[in-house]
Design an enzyme around this catalytic site. Structure first.
Site, PDB file in Angstrom:
ATOM      1  N   LYS A 103       0.866  -1.186   0.000  1.00  0.00           N
ATOM      2  CA  LYS A 103       0.000   0.000   0.000  1.00  0.00           C
ATOM      3  C   LYS A 103       0.889   1.218   0.000  1.00  0.00           C
ATOM      4  O   LYS A 103       2.032   1.156   0.472  1.00  0.00           O
ATOM      5  CB  LYS A 103      -0.876  -0.001   1.264  1.00  0.00           C
ATOM      6  CG  LYS A 103      -2.154   0.757   1.127  1.00  0.00           C
ATOM      7  CD  LYS A 103      -3.204  -0.067   0.414  1.00  0.00           C
ATOM      8  CE  LYS A 103      -4.524   0.635   0.299  1.00  0.00           C
ATOM      9  NZ  LYS A 103      -5.588  -0.259  -0.159  1.00  0.00           N
ATOM     10  N   GLY A 214     -21.867   5.258   3.902  1.00  0.00           N
ATOM     11  CA  GLY A 214     -20.942   5.475   2.775  1.00  0.00           C
ATOM     12  C   GLY A 214     -21.704   5.205   1.493  1.00  0.00           C
ATOM     13  O   GLY A 214     -22.304   4.140   1.332  1.00  0.00           O
ATOM     14  N   GLY A 216     -20.265   5.873  -1.748  1.00  0.00           N
ATOM     15  CA  GLY A 216     -19.294   6.096  -2.827  1.00  0.00           C
ATOM     16  C   GLY A 216     -19.300   4.889  -3.743  1.00  0.00           C
ATOM     17  O   GLY A 216     -20.320   4.201  -3.910  1.00  0.00           O
ATOM     18  N   GLY A 219     -20.183   1.681  -1.456  1.00  0.00           N
ATOM     19  CA  GLY A 219     -21.479   1.761  -0.758  1.00  0.00           C
ATOM     20  C   GLY A 219     -22.648   1.831  -1.724  1.00  0.00           C
ATOM     21  O   GLY A 219     -23.672   1.150  -1.539  1.00  0.00           O
TER      22      GLY A 219
HETATM   23  P1  NAD Z   1     -15.345   6.486  -2.093  1.00  0.00           P
HETATM   24  O1  NAD Z   1     -14.432   7.642  -1.839  1.00  0.00           O
HETATM   25  O2  NAD Z   1     -15.879   6.255  -3.457  1.00  0.00           O
HETATM   26  O3  NAD Z   1     -16.615   6.577  -1.106  1.00  0.00           O
HETATM   27  C1  NAD Z   1     -16.513   6.777   0.258  1.00  0.00           C
HETATM   28  C2  NAD Z   1     -17.900   7.164   0.762  1.00  0.00           C
HETATM   29  O4  NAD Z   1     -17.858   7.309   2.175  1.00  0.00           O
HETATM   30  C3  NAD Z   1     -18.392   8.500   0.208  1.00  0.00           C
HETATM   31  O5  NAD Z   1     -19.780   8.420   0.006  1.00  0.00           O
HETATM   32  C4  NAD Z   1     -18.066   9.468   1.331  1.00  0.00           C
HETATM   33  O6  NAD Z   1     -18.895  10.626   1.309  1.00  0.00           O
HETATM   34  C5  NAD Z   1     -18.359   8.601   2.524  1.00  0.00           C
HETATM   35  N1  NAD Z   1     -17.700   9.025   3.753  1.00  0.00           N
HETATM   36  C6  NAD Z   1     -16.420   9.420   3.914  1.00  0.00           C
HETATM   37  N2  NAD Z   1     -16.194   9.715   5.205  1.00  0.00           N
HETATM   38  C7  NAD Z   1     -17.355   9.474   5.856  1.00  0.00           C
HETATM   39  C8  NAD Z   1     -17.765   9.574   7.200  1.00  0.00           C
HETATM   40  N3  NAD Z   1     -16.917   9.992   8.140  1.00  0.00           N
HETATM   41  N4  NAD Z   1     -19.036   9.218   7.514  1.00  0.00           N
HETATM   42  C9  NAD Z   1     -19.888   8.783   6.561  1.00  0.00           C
HETATM   43  N5  NAD Z   1     -19.560   8.674   5.274  1.00  0.00           N
HETATM   44  C10 NAD Z   1     -18.324   9.020   4.928  1.00  0.00           C
HETATM   45  O7  NAD Z   1     -14.559   5.212  -1.541  1.00  0.00           O
HETATM   46  P2  NAD Z   1     -14.875   3.694  -1.850  1.00  0.00           P
HETATM   47  O8  NAD Z   1     -13.976   3.249  -2.945  1.00  0.00           O
HETATM   48  O9  NAD Z   1     -16.347   3.486  -1.940  1.00  0.00           O
HETATM   49  O10 NAD Z   1     -14.305   3.021  -0.517  1.00  0.00           O
HETATM   50  C11 NAD Z   1     -15.072   2.963   0.672  1.00  0.00           C
HETATM   51  C12 NAD Z   1     -14.369   2.060   1.660  1.00  0.00           C
HETATM   52  O11 NAD Z   1     -14.218   0.763   1.084  1.00  0.00           O
HETATM   53  C13 NAD Z   1     -12.956   2.501   2.085  1.00  0.00           C
HETATM   54  O12 NAD Z   1     -12.764   2.110   3.420  1.00  0.00           O
HETATM   55  C14 NAD Z   1     -12.045   1.681   1.184  1.00  0.00           C
HETATM   56  O13 NAD Z   1     -10.760   1.496   1.750  1.00  0.00           O
HETATM   57  C15 NAD Z   1     -12.841   0.385   1.143  1.00  0.00           C
HETATM   58  N6  NAD Z   1     -12.535  -0.468  -0.010  1.00  0.00           N
HETATM   59  C16 NAD Z   1     -12.705   0.015  -1.269  1.00  0.00           C
HETATM   60  C17 NAD Z   1     -12.426  -0.814  -2.338  1.00  0.00           C
HETATM   61  C18 NAD Z   1     -12.652  -0.348  -3.748  1.00  0.00           C
HETATM   62  O14 NAD Z   1     -12.522  -1.177  -4.662  1.00  0.00           O
HETATM   63  N7  NAD Z   1     -13.023   0.890  -4.000  1.00  0.00           N
HETATM   64  C19 NAD Z   1     -11.941  -2.109  -2.115  1.00  0.00           C
HETATM   65  C20 NAD Z   1     -11.799  -2.565  -0.813  1.00  0.00           C
HETATM   66  C21 NAD Z   1     -12.100  -1.723   0.234  1.00  0.00           C
END
Ligand code: NAD
Length: 411
Positions: A103, A214, A216, A219
Site C-alpha cells: 500500500k 458510505g 461512494g 457503498g
Molecule cells: P469512495 O471515496 O468512493 O466513497 C466513500 C464514501 O464514504 C463516500 O460516500 C463518502 O462521502 C463517505 N464518507 C467518507 N467519510 C465518511 C464519514 N466519516 N461518515 C460517513 N460517510 C463518509 O470510496 P470507496 O472506494 O467506496 O471506498 C469505501 C471504503 O471501502 C474505504 O474504506 C475503502 O478502503 C474500502 N474499499 C474500497 C475498495 C474499492 O474497490 N473501491 C476495495 C476494498 C475496500
C-alpha cells in the site's frame, strides 16, 4: 484501539495464537518487510514549489509480488499505510491470489491541486518511488486515486523503462490494458458474500432491512445490488449526511442524485438522519462502507442488527467487535467481504500479461467462484477453531503465508 495498525496486529496475533502458528513466523509478520518513506517536490502552476510526503509499504511478499492501493489523502499516516498493506497481504492470501500485500500514498488533498499539478505529482510519485516492476510491486488505486492517476502512473513507468508493461499498474481503464468489471468488483463481491452469509445465518435477504454507511463507489454499488435483489435499504449516508425511509429508499434515484450533485446533501425524498444515528438504526444487515473505526466502544452497545458486513477496511475496532459478539451479532470481516476488488486486480494482471482480454461474464463468473471459495474456507476455519468469522479468515491467510515463509527458509 483507534490505531488501525494496532487493530490489524490484534487480529494477526489472535489468529496466530489460536492456530498455533510458528512463533518465529509471527515475529516475522509483526513488521513490514520494507518501508519506503520519500518526498516529492512539485512545481506549482504559479511558479512556487511544494514538498509532499509519500509512502509505499511492501508488507510481505512470501506468496508473490506486493500489490495494491495508492491513497491520496491529506491526513495520510504511516501506521494507516502499514495496516492497509497488512490487510492486502491477508486479503490476497485468503482469496487464493498469488500476491503479497502493499500500500502507498501521498499526504495531499487532490481537490486543492489543478489537473496539471495532480498529473505532475502522480508522475513524481512513480519516478521517486523508483518502481522495481510488475514482478516486485504493483501499485493500484485507493481513496483519491482513479483511472486518470493510474493511467499517468502506467505511462510514467513505461516512459522510464521504455517498454509496454500494462501489468505494472492496477486499476487502469480498459483502453490502457485494464479489465472490465473493476469498478463494480468490490460491491459485487460484497453482495456474493452477503448472500452466502445470510443463507448460513438464516436471514432472508428478500425484504431484509439494510443500512449502508458510505455511498461512494463501494457503498452505492452494494446498495444497488441489494435493492435489485429485493432487500429493503432503509438508510444510507455519505460524508454530507444520511437519509432514512422505513419502507426502503429508492436507490437508483439516489445514485442519479449523487451523479448530478456529487453528495447526498439536499436529497428531498426521504427523512434526514445523522451519521451517528444511521449506525444505531435497527436493521437486519449493517454495512459500513466509508472509513475505519466507525463501530467502536462508544456505539457498539447501541447497534441493533443481526449481522455486520464490513465493506470498508477496518470499520470495527476489536473492542467493539467483542461487544457485538457478546450480543450475538456476527461480523463478516473486510478481508473476505471486500476482497472482490483485489481479486479482479489479479484478473487485470493476468490479462495484461497474456494480452487476452475477457468479457464481463468471464470476470463475474470467476469472481463469484473465487470470493465464495474464500468465504467458505474462512467459515470452515471459524467452525474448526470455534472462533469469530474474522479470526477464521485471518487463520486461513496466516497459515498459507506461514507455510510459504517456512518453505523459503526465512525463519
Ligand atoms: P469512495 O471515496 O468512493 O466513497 C466513500 C464514501 O464514504 C463516500 O460516500 C463518502 O462521502 C463517505 N464518507 C467518507 N467519510 C465518511 C464519514 N466519516 N461518515 C460517513 N460517510 C463518509 O470510496 P470507496 O472506494 O467506496 O471506498 C469505501 C471504503 O471501502 C474505504 O474504506 C475503502 O478502503 C474500502 N474499499 C474500497 C475498495 C474499492 O474497490 N473501491 C476495495 C476494498 C475496500
Amino acid at each position: 484501539m483507534d490505531n488501525v495498525f494496532e487493530s490489524a496486529m490484534d487480529s494477526l496475533q489472535k489468529a496466530g495464537k489460536i492456530a498455533d502458528v510458528n512463533p518465529k513466523v509471527m515475529e516475522y509478520l509483526s513488521r513490514p518487510k520494507r518501508i519506503i518513506d520519500f518526498s516529492i517536490s512539485l512545481k506549482m502552476d504559479d511558479g512556487s514549489f511544494k514538498l509532499f510526503t509519500a509512502y509505499r509499504v511492501h508488507y510481505n511478499d512470501a506468496l508473490g509480488p506486493t500489490r495494491d492501493g495508492t491513497r491520496f489523502v491529506p491526513n495520510l499516516e504511516m501506521d494507516e499505510v502499514k495496516a492497509l498493506a497488512l490487510f492486502m497481504t491477508i486479503k490476497h492470501a485468503v482469496s487464493g491470489v498469488p500476491a503479497g500485500g502493499g500500500k502507498g500514498g501521498i499526504k495531499v488533498d487532490p481537490s486543492k491541486l489543478s489537473e496539471w499539478e495532480l498529473e505532475r505529482l502522480t508522475r513524481g510519485f512513480i519516478r521517486n518511488l523508483k518502481p522495481k516492476g510488475p514482478n516486485v510491486d504493483i501499485p493500484g488505486a485507493d481513496i483519491g486515486t482513479d483511472y486518470r492517476t493510474q493511467s499517468w502512473m502506467l505511462d510514467e513507468y513505461e516512459q522510464i523503462t521504455g517498454e509496454h508493461n500494462p501489468h505494472a499498474i492496477n486499476d487502469k481503464p480498459s483502453i490502457m490494458g485494464g479489465t472490465v468489471g473493476s469498478a463494480e468488483a468490490t460491491g459485487q463481491g460484497i453482495f456474493y458474500v452477503t448472500k452466502a452469509a445470510c443463507k448460513d445465518e438464516g436471514i432472508e435477504l428478500k425484504g431484509a432491512e439494510v443500512v449502508v454507511q458510505g455511498f461512494g463507489q463501494v457503498g452505492a454499488t452494494i446498495s444497488r445490488y441489494l435493492y435489485d435483489a429485493g432487500a429493503k435499504v432503509t438508510a444510507v449516508s455519505d460524508i454530507s449526511g444520511g437519509f432514512y425511509n422505513k419502507d426502503g429508499l429508492d436507490i437508483p434515484k439516489m445514485q442519479e442524485y449523487v451523479k448530478e450533485n456529487r453528495v447526498l446533501e439536499g436529497y428531498k425524498e426521504a427523512e434526514e438522519i445523522s451519521n451517528k444515528d444511521i449506525l444505531e438504526t435497527k436493521c437486519d444487515l449493517l454495512i459500513p462502507a466509508a472509513v475505519q473505526n466507525v463501530i467502536n466502544k462508544d456505539n457498539a452497545d447501541n447497534i441493533k442488527t443481526e449481522m455486520v458486513v464490513e465493506a470498508a477496511n477496518g470499520p470495527t475496532t476489536p473492542e467493539a467487535e467483542e461487544i457485538l459478539n457478546s450480543k450475538g451479532i456476527k461480523v463478516i470481516p473486510d478481508v473476505v467481504a471486500n476482497a472482490g476488488g483485489a481479486i479482479v486486480c489479479h484478473y487485470e494482471r493476468i490479462q495484461g500479461i497474456t494480452d487476452d482480454y475477457w468479457d464481463m461474464d468471464e470476470v463475474e463468473k470467476r469472481l463469484k467462484k473465487q470470493i465464495l471459495n474464500a468465504y467458505t474456507q474462512a467459515r470452515a476455519a471459524e467452525e474448526k477453531y470455534d472462533t469469530t468469522p474474522r479470526i477464521g479468515a485471518w487463520i486461513v491467510a496466516v497459515e498459507k503465508i506461514a507455510h510459504a515463509v517456512e518453505m523459503r527458509g526465512w525463519v
